[in-house]
Design a protein around this motif. Structure first.
Motif, PDB file in Angstrom:
ATOM      1  N   ASP A 120       0.852  -1.196   0.000  1.00 15.79           N
ATOM      2  CA  ASP A 120       0.000   0.000   0.000  1.00 15.79           C
ATOM      3  C   ASP A 120       0.888   1.246   0.000  1.00 15.79           C
ATOM      4  O   ASP A 120       1.483   1.610   1.019  1.00 15.79           O
ATOM      5  N   SER A 127      -0.323   4.266  -1.017  1.00 16.92           N
ATOM      6  CA  SER A 127      -1.215   5.419  -1.148  1.00 16.92           C
ATOM      7  C   SER A 127      -0.865   6.608  -0.251  1.00 16.92           C
ATOM      8  O   SER A 127      -1.165   7.743  -0.622  1.00 16.92           O
ATOM      9  N   SER A 166      -0.123   8.283  -5.317  1.00 19.78           N
ATOM     10  CA  SER A 166      -1.515   8.054  -5.713  1.00 19.78           C
ATOM     11  C   SER A 166      -1.758   8.748  -7.040  1.00 19.78           C
ATOM     12  O   SER A 166      -0.875   9.410  -7.591  1.00 19.78           O
ATOM     13  N   THR A 174      -2.975   1.140  -3.690  1.00 19.84           N
ATOM     14  CA  THR A 174      -3.249   0.560  -2.376  1.00 19.84           C
ATOM     15  C   THR A 174      -2.765  -0.882  -2.291  1.00 19.84           C
ATOM     16  O   THR A 174      -2.638  -1.420  -1.183  1.00 19.84           O
ATOM     17  N   ALA A 175      -2.497  -1.514  -3.430  1.00 16.34           N
ATOM     18  CA  ALA A 175      -1.910  -2.853  -3.469  1.00 16.34           C
ATOM     19  C   ALA A 175      -0.979  -2.882  -4.686  1.00 16.34           C
ATOM     20  O   ALA A 175      -1.207  -3.587  -5.658  1.00 16.34           O
ATOM     21  N   GLN A 204       7.191   1.425   3.784  1.00 24.98           N
ATOM     22  CA  GLN A 204       5.989   0.709   4.224  1.00 24.98           C
ATOM     23  C   GLN A 204       6.312  -0.720   4.674  1.00 24.98           C
ATOM     24  O   GLN A 204       5.782  -1.198   5.681  1.00 24.98           O
ATOM     25  N   ARG A 259      -0.892  -2.459   5.993  1.00 27.62           N
ATOM     26  CA  ARG A 259      -1.556  -3.743   6.200  1.00 27.62           C
ATOM     27  C   ARG A 259      -0.538  -4.872   6.331  1.00 27.62           C
ATOM     28  O   ARG A 259       0.532  -4.835   5.744  1.00 27.62           O
TER      29      ARG A 259
END
Length: 548
Positions: A291, A293, A297, A306-307, A324, A436
């Motif tokens: 992700d 974002s 973006s 986002t993926a 991330q 995530r």
């Protein structure tokens, strides 16, 4: 020993492959000797062997009462001592430690005694076995080395004690960082520069480090006592100064001090939060469903970030991915050098904002997100910065390096901000969601090994072979030794034993890397314990890995 002699005489003048009959266990008068694997060819990797000596024959049983850190250092010292002895004969090879003291498998303490694990190049004339030469090595020279390395009267005990106490001191200093809300500590008198870019040895005539008074703290070491040095606070720290004044040298010492160092290294009283991750731009690397974002973006053609996945990431994309991934892997601090960063990921100045409107720029630079990382996720960031004053607006601490001296210029930086206010627009104010936790396909790892005839191989710390894939790791500057990579490969193998998807690979690897982590590994002597952050960083660079 008689059995070993008999087998050797039986295969004298035979083809080299006959050495395979040597596999097995042999009993000497005062130690047991194991030949676990035998090289098939004089040019193949050397044979793996072990020697175990009972505690009662070593006069070192007192080590069993010491702390796990003291024992780790003692095992490291014995490995170094054996390595020095083995230099007399290049047929004997033990995993040679560098300047870091890691939890290695080359020397093991167990209930029975001390076990040495090393390799031997079995002698030959071309591809013909010369039994007399092998017998001389295995029954005369090698037993002498084994006995000297595993008995107290042959070891320099004062040096061993200093070696072990230095490790206990470093562990104690590192354990005090959070209590004092520090990211890192650099002791006065430390020698930070190295003799060359390709060497980790200290530059002996370097200027000793001295903490500025405003940042000076005293920490307590169990053996050294009170140690004064520079405490680098949690939060956002800028390291500034002119070129060649020591900015990157300081950062390099801090990034390497997530591990302990040997006495005399110059960094033995430099300690860093062991959950600190060094990140940089890495053109061309792969990215798996990350992700991005918060930083990237509105890509052309509506590509989802986002993926985000790619087999050829750009500089900014790779650095955003690494950030991330590090947080997902448990990093509590990020270390960044402007020189190795993507400029468009780091900053977008006022003029570029005026030229290219935000709607046409997919990247939200780190300067606009770094304070949110600190405030919302308690992530500290240490930045070497020489080209952008916009980071002064968000910095908690500013350290100037001048002729390798550290100067606290935080108040001066705040005065500069007040007298020269920035006119660039803030571009990212929305909440940053914690990355995530991605799942990893364990079955895919297993199939890679099956396809590659179970190849887990390491030549140096820049590459790991897993199955048929060679993973490029040149950008991972915090890998301390190639033996960590071999351990990482076998950790993956352990994870791959169960089919299906692993929901939380970071937690799974953390559970594997407990105090007795080596018990689940093959009895190889060339492994060292990695951090979970490194295990995941290497896995993220495997092009055939499957994340979701």
């Amino acid at each position: 020993m008689q059995l070993l002699e008999a087998k050797l005489h039986k295969i004298d003048r035979h083809n080299y492959r006959s050495y395979s009959s040597m596999r097995g266990e042999y009993h000497f008068v005062d130690f047991d000797f194991f030949i676990d694997t035998v090289q098939s060819d004089p040019f193949a990797p050397a044979s793996r062997v072990r020697a175990r000596r009972a505690w009662s024959l070593t006069d070192l049983e007192w080590l069993r009462e010491k702390s796990t850190d003291y024992q780790r250092a003692a095992r490291d010292f014995i490995a170094r001592f054996f390595a020095d002895l083995s230099q007399q004969d290049n047929a004997v090879l033990i995993d040679m430690p560098g300047q870091t003291i890691l939890d290695r498998t080359s020397v093991v303490f167990d209930e029975e005694g001390i076990e040495l694990r090393f390799r031997i190049n079995m002698p030959a004339d071309g591809r013909t076995i010369i039994a007399k030469k092998t017998l001389n090595l295995l029954t005369f020279y090698l037993p002498k080395m084994i006995r000297r390395a595993t008995i107290a009267r042959e070891l320099p005990m004062d040096e061993l004690q200093r070696h072990c106490e230095a490790v206990e001191d470093q562990v104690a200093l590192r354990s005090q960082l959070k209590q004092h809300k520090l990211l890192a500590f650099v002791a006065d008198g430390s020698l930070l520069p190295r003799i060359a870019g390709n060497s980790d040895l200290p530059l002996t005539d370097a200027i000793p480090f001295l903490s500025p008074d405003n940042l000076a703290v005293e920490l307590e070491a169990p053996h050294k006592g009170k140690i004064r040095g520079m405490g680098i606070p949690e939060g956002i720290t800028l390291i500034v100064g002119g070129g060649f004044h020591g900015k990157s040298t300081l950062l390099s010492a801090i990034e390497r001090s997530v591990y302990d160092h040997v006495p005399g290294d110059g960094r033995e009283y430099v300690v860093t939060n062991d959950a600190a991750a060094k990140i940089r731009a890495e053109d061309g690397r792969c990215v798996h469903n990350v992700d991005l974002s918060p930083y990237i973006s509105n890509l052309p053609m509506g590509k989802d970030t986002t993926a985000f996945s790619s087999q050829n990431a750009s500089g900014s994309t790779s650095q955003a991915s690494w950030l991330q991934e590090s947080i997902e892997s448990g990093a509590e601090a990020l270390l960044i050098d402007e020189d190795t960063s993507a400029s468009n990921f780091m900053i977008r100045d006022e003029r570029m904002q005026a030229l290219i409107c935000k709607e046409d720029e997919p990247i939200t630079p780190l300067v606009d997100r770094i304070a949110l990382l600190r405030d919302q996720h308690n992530i500290s960031v240490m930045l070497v910065m020489g080209g952008s004053g916009d980071y002064l607006d968000v910095a908690d601490t500013v350290i100037q390096m001048h002729n390798y001296d550290a100067v606290d210029v935080t108040e001066k930086a705040r005065a500069v901000v007040a007298s020269h206010p920035t006119r660039r627009k803030q571009e990212g104010t929305e909440v940053i969601v914690h990355p995530r936790t991605r799942q990893i396909n364990r079955s895919a790892l297993q199939s890679m090994l099956e396809e590659g005839k179970f190849r887990i191989q390491v030549k140096d710390k820049t590459s790991l072979r897993f199955g048929r894939e060679y993973i490029d790791l040149k950008a991972l500057e915090q890998i301390a030794h190639s033996s960590q990579l071999l351990a990482i490969g076998y950790l993956w193998f352990q994870l791959a034993q169960t089919k299906g998807w692993e929901k939380n690979p970071t937690r799974a690897f953390a559970n594997m890397l407990h105090d007795n982590w080596a018990d689940m590994m093959p009895k190889y002597g060339e492994m060292a314990k990695p951090r979970v952050i490194e295990v995941m960083a290497v896995l993220n660079r495997m092009r055939k890995a499957e994340f979701k």
